[in-house]
Scaffold this motif. Structure first.
Motif, short mmCIF file in Angstrom:
data_model
loop_
_atom_site.label_atom_id
_atom_site.label_comp_id
_atom_site.label_asym_id
_atom_site.label_seq_id
_atom_site.Cartn_x
_atom_site.Cartn_y
_atom_site.Cartn_z
N PRO A 1 1.19 -0.79 -0.13
CA PRO A 1 0.55 0.13 -0.05
C PRO A 1 0.72 1.09 0.37
CG PRO A 1 0.29 -0.66 2.57
CD PRO A 1 0.98 -1.41 1.33
N GLY A 2 0.29 2.79 -0.41
CA GLY A 2 0.84 3.89 -0.26
C GLY A 2 1.45 3.80 1.31
N GLU B 1 -2.07 8.85 3.69
CA GLU B 1 -3.83 8.40 3.30
C GLU B 1 -4.54 8.08 1.76
OE1 GLU B 1 -7.74 10.48 4.84
OE2 GLU B 1 -5.52 11.08 5.55
N ALA C 1 -3.18 5.98 -0.61
CA ALA C 1 -3.05 4.55 -0.17
C ALA C 1 -4.00 3.33 -0.75
CB ALA C 1 -3.96 4.69 0.93
N GLN C 2 -4.46 3.87 -1.69
CA GLN C 2 -5.32 2.81 -2.76
C GLN C 2 -4.52 2.66 -3.57
OE1 GLN C 2 -7.32 1.39 -1.60
NE2 GLN C 2 -7.49 2.51 0.53
N GLN D 1 -5.36 2.31 8.22
CA GLN D 1 -4.34 3.59 8.02
C GLN D 1 -4.76 4.92 8.80
OE1 GLN D 1 -5.82 6.19 4.89
NE2 GLN D 1 -6.55 4.19 3.41
N SER E 1 -4.71 -0.55 4.44
CA SER E 1 -3.44 0.11 5.79
C SER E 1 -2.98 1.33 4.77
CB SER E 1 -2.92 -1.24 5.31
OG SER E 1 -2.54 -2.11 4.45
N VAL E 2 -1.77 1.24 5.82
CA VAL E 2 -0.60 2.42 4.32
C VAL E 2 0.45 1.67 5.01
CG1 VAL E 2 -1.93 4.75 4.63
CG2 VAL E 2 -0.71 3.82 6.67
N TYR E 3 1.72 1.38 4.96
CA TYR E 3 3.52 0.91 4.92
C TYR E 3 3.05 1.07 6.16
CZ TYR E 3 7.45 -0.82 3.88
OH TYR E 3 8.76 -1.45 3.31
N GLU F 1 0.34 13.86 10.80
CA GLU F 1 0.68 12.61 10.80
C GLU F 1 2.25 13.68 10.39
OE1 GLU F 1 -0.27 10.10 7.13
OE2 GLU F 1 -2.46 10.14 8.07
#
Lengths: 467, 467, 467
Positions: free
Chosen positions: A447-448, A451, A454-455, C83, C226-228, C449
């Motif tokens: 994933p990225g 936020e 992310a997709q 995320q 999710s994110v990384y 973030e």
């Protein structure tokens, strides 16, 4: 992405088929050979044992859990320092360990507890003659996994999971044989594995990394560093390794006094290596600033360097001095020797296993030679029987034991070098391209990082001169 | 960056030289004074002990490992909440603890187990007379480390590693003396350290923070908050502290019943403080929203508040009530008292140790006064000998014990205040500038936060009015 | 943000009042009913016990700590994969567990150790008749917490903390009754809770998720991934669950042989499920790439599937085969069945509890039926008394025991379904809007973030068609 369609198709099937084959073969061998031992089998349970303080399980299981945490939490996260290789670091550690612990149960079982046609698992292995401490199978399997993970640290980012599994297939066998030769044939003492685990694992991996030298690795250089949060994840690994190392070195030493002395020596050694690491890191650092790589790794060298000698009468001062030396050597290794190792010796050592396990492991073996050579009946008293049974039974002098210890180091280096040198001959060897090293996206759906992306998949360099 | 060239050069050598000096001096003192005790020395090992259920090692070592995890994982990560100070938080905790555990082994050894010219390390210290529970040296050293880390929490981001080491050099000595006065001279009970650890550590740090008051700290205000991921890292610390607190409070209590009661009381108290923290955090939060700072810290106050009384017959209800009160007081402290502490009392308490350790520690001491005063022969039976040996042996009444407990609190506050007040006099005191507080880059080589900036250093404010 | 002022005001008070009420009511019930048992009360302590190897505390406490780490570290972080829901995942797990462990102490106490008008807490509960292993109250409370957390995994991101507490209030009672029916009325064996914990928790949560079906949940779809870094945090949870699962399944089995066999079987089963998960994940993955969701979850299915049978004579091969099957089924479930579950069965299962706990739990129950049906006096010897006391005492045949095991599964599914089905009727049910699911900012004050936005709140969609 992986160059050509057939290559991609090959990779698609390679890992699944290898996992299924290895797990299937292991399961068949378990079905044929592995049985519960007399401490594990219900039929051998007796009412009298019920609240039983004699069952070694209760003295060893907490140590096992600490060692287990070191393998999966410690090693897994220590290697997450690479900015784009976190999934692979923790994931492949997980996969490798899950396979290697099964495979080493078989290999070590054949060597240590095979009788009446079966391997008997559980604590303690009854075959072992009295001078040798009983070896609970789960702890010993985890020890072997350590060696495999150390080797994989040298290759981190440059090999795929299938290649690492093939490496483990070979390394576990050689680890088992080397350990058997040292502990059982040569009567070498190495409770915390300065030789059998650290030296063996490090040089196996380093020689293999030499064989697989990539002259064009600078194509992936921009991914070889850390980012702020990846360094914090790596510190989780460091801290877990550090706090549980006393349990690691003492996991298989004699119960009672022996286990306590081992834990205490390791605790002191680690404390000293931490201070020397901070001192040296700031001293050699740019503008006096500390380097996270040193703290993450060299602070642990104190655990490695007393692997052989912590069960001996090292004395608290000896433990501090050993740890101090190890932290110093390891930090200087990261700063000055790792670049030379790559430029002169053509060994690309991703996570610096030479500094954390190689040099401190050899130093630890030599320290074991020294401390064994100084052993006297006065200093050890009745405890001599447990630490140096062959000296206690007058089969050897202390000097002779020291010579055997030294010989054990050479045997280990030999096994590790030969084993690592066979690496180029693995079948199915399709590692990532030079431009795709240290990159999770070769192996994972990633994933990225934020936020809003992310997709979306992360960008990967499409151009590749090797393809 | 650090103002002037000579200042930078000074800092460059300051940390390395201090680490090397402290480690060297400690090693020499270890060589001269520290010896294995009779449970650790091989010569005192006997065959009969081999599978030995009597060796206290097996009853204490799991507790030690839990306490050890709290120090390094718990404290280390709890302080990672600052957005730009993660390396320093976990790194300096690591360094401080590694030094303090060696130094406190010496200090506590001189006070508790020095005989025939040597300090004897290992479990249990044979010098201690029977009414006092034996104190394994590793656990006790870790307890002292706690106090040092609590103090450092008040200074977090405003002092460099060399300054923290100097603080530890003084604080460990005062901790040892205060503990000796309370436990051995006054006969105060304080198994989980509400007084000796939490109150002492908190007020030592707070007074020191007062002495080091920075009127212009708002120059670094923009770095004083957290970011999303730093709060998640901090929760690792919180959770580890929370789950292992029952082991912390029970680590040195009487084996068997005593240890179990202590663990159970702590478990209940923590559960209650967690609920009251969530309740109060939402109640006082903007728009009813929870504040991560409260959850990370105040939920732990239940462990602090029963530090003295959890080994006593607190009852399960008493544990719940104490935890509930502590969570409430601590949350309200973060919301309302911390700002006043800075504006009115000129105490800049970075991580809120007054709320987590100060007030709950004092409350815990007072709760100990209350519960000790209520002790009866009926309620404790034979167990009275272990919890209140001086009452059991009719040397004191329960009321008298309660008075001694109260006096212990005042002694602790006095030692902490005097010790903290000496802070301004440390040599080599070169803390970061007001505009460079809470910033890793003063002390560390810091990578970027994202892939594309990983090789670039982070921006630091170059302009500095103080320089 | 929450649509209307009154709604916001409602939420503002809802969580605090509920926490305060629940904690107050629990404390009153503790005051009236809960007392230390004879292993915990000081008055029942005897000098002779002092160094006491008989005190079950020392055999169970390390297991408890491992289970405790699984609940708070394991579960808490496993759910951080979302995320924008990390604070809520780890925070609400914390809150739920802190309440549920108190409440289940009461519920289980009434059912298992209520006599003379009081619940007696501590190890072991003396009321239990000899065939049943004694159940230390802290471990058992944590087991109940597991079931609650499993259920909450299905609802993750779609319910607020107050709703989860109400769910726990009901679920803990039903868990206690179901467990009592199975273990004490039906004589079913389920040491690691394939039925009582995993199947019960999963289907309770899934049925409740069905009742609370949100047809417009795609409004929050963009936050569901999710994110990384959130995936790396989740791996902390996975690894902690994985390493400690042997302790979980063996925490309440018979001391000695029984406990060791259970741990060993679980260890093998987990290793096999890890390999099958990697194999299947790569096989079904896009372009042969691994999926983090599978590794995070399905690799743990090996622990669930041997929950019932790991204390039995499963054999090492049986453990490997069971783990392999569970990893396969679980991975395929994530890939193919979860989408169907939502589209066809209208069950929105956020963290895939059906794949990790539901199917492997049912498989584990069936495996228990099989292995129980194969039990013979030859295979178990004297150990039969501890594993299958009713067979050992000739009150049942092995076939009959197998039938009871199967019946136990149906009873569990019934309790879970009925309990989950009552979910729609909770009072105070004010969940987040469809467009605000999986979003921390509904419940927390959330920092930014990155450094430069740390003081700014994160953006939240203001427009909301439901408002």
């Amino acid at each position: 992405m992986a160059g050509s369609p057939s290559r991609a198709a090959g990779r698609r099937l390679q890992l699944p088929l290898l996992c299924l084959f290895l797990q299937g073969a292991t399961a068949v061998l378990f079905a044929v050979f592995v049985r519960y031992n007399h401490k594990t089998d219900a039929a051998l349970w007796h009412r009298g044992n019920h609240s039983n303080a004699d069952n070694e399980f209760y003295f060893r299981y907490p140590s096992f859990q600490d060692v287990h945490a070191m393998v999966f939490v410690g090693f897994g996260f220590l290697m997450v320092f690479l900015q784009r290789y976190g999934f692979s670091s923790v994931g492949f550690t997980f996969l490798l360990a899950a396979f290697a612990l099964q495979w080493s149960t078989l290999v070590q079982g054949f060597l240590h507890s095979f009788h009446s046609g079966h391997i008997h698992v559980g604590p303690p292995s009854p075959l072992l003659s009295s001078p040798f401490c009983p070896i609970p199978s789960m702890i010993n399997a985890d020890f072997c996994v350590w060696a495999v993970l150390i080797s994989s640290g040298a290759l981190l980012g440059k090999t795929g999971p299938a290649q690492l599994l093939l490496m483990a297939l070979l390394e576990v066998v050689l680890f088992g044989i080397n350990e058997f030769v040292l502990l059982h044939l040569l009567g070498v003492r190495d409770a915390g594995g300065s030789m059998t685990i650290h030296t063996f694992g490090a040089y196996f991996g380093l020689v293999l990394s030499r064989v697989l030298y990539r002259p064009q690795l600078e194509k992936s250089k921009h991914r070889q560093g850390s980012v702020y949060h990846s360094d914090l994840f790596a510190m989780i690994g460091t801290i877990f390794l550090w706090i549980f190392w006393p349990s690691f070195n003492s996991a298989l030493t004699a119960l009672g006094t022996g286990q306590h002395r081992t834990a205490l020596n390791t605790y002191y050694s680690l404390a000293a290596s931490t201070l020397s690491t901070f001192a040296l890191s700031a001293l050699v650092g740019e503008d006096g600033r500390l380097d996270m790589v040193h703290i993450q790794n060299a602070a642990l060298a104190g655990g490695v360097v007393v692997g052989t000698s912590s069960e001996m009468m090292l004395t608290p001062f000896g433990a501090l001095a050993a740890g101090f030396l190890a932290g110093t050597v390891s930090t200087l290794g990261y700063k000055f020797f790792t670049p030379i190792l790559e430029s002169k010796f053509k060994v690309q050592d991703t996570s610096g296993v030479h500094n954390l396990h190689g040099m401190p492991g050899v130093l630890g073996a030599l320290l074991g030679v020294l401390v064994a050579g100084l052993a006297t009946h006065e200093a050890y008293g009745d405890g001599l029987e447990c630490v140096f049974p062959l000296i206690a039974e007058s089969q050897r002098s202390a000097t002779s034991q020291a010579m055997y210890q030294l010989f054990g180091l050479f045997v280990t280096l030999m096994f590790a070098s030969v084993g690592g040198g066979l690496g180029g001959d693995y079948p199915f060897w399709t590692p990532p391209l030079d431009s795709q090293c240290y990159e999770d996206q070769v192996h994972w759906q990633v994933p990225g990082e934020h936020e809003d992306e992310a997709q979306r998949p992360l960008r990967v360099e499409e151009a590749d001169t090797q393809a």
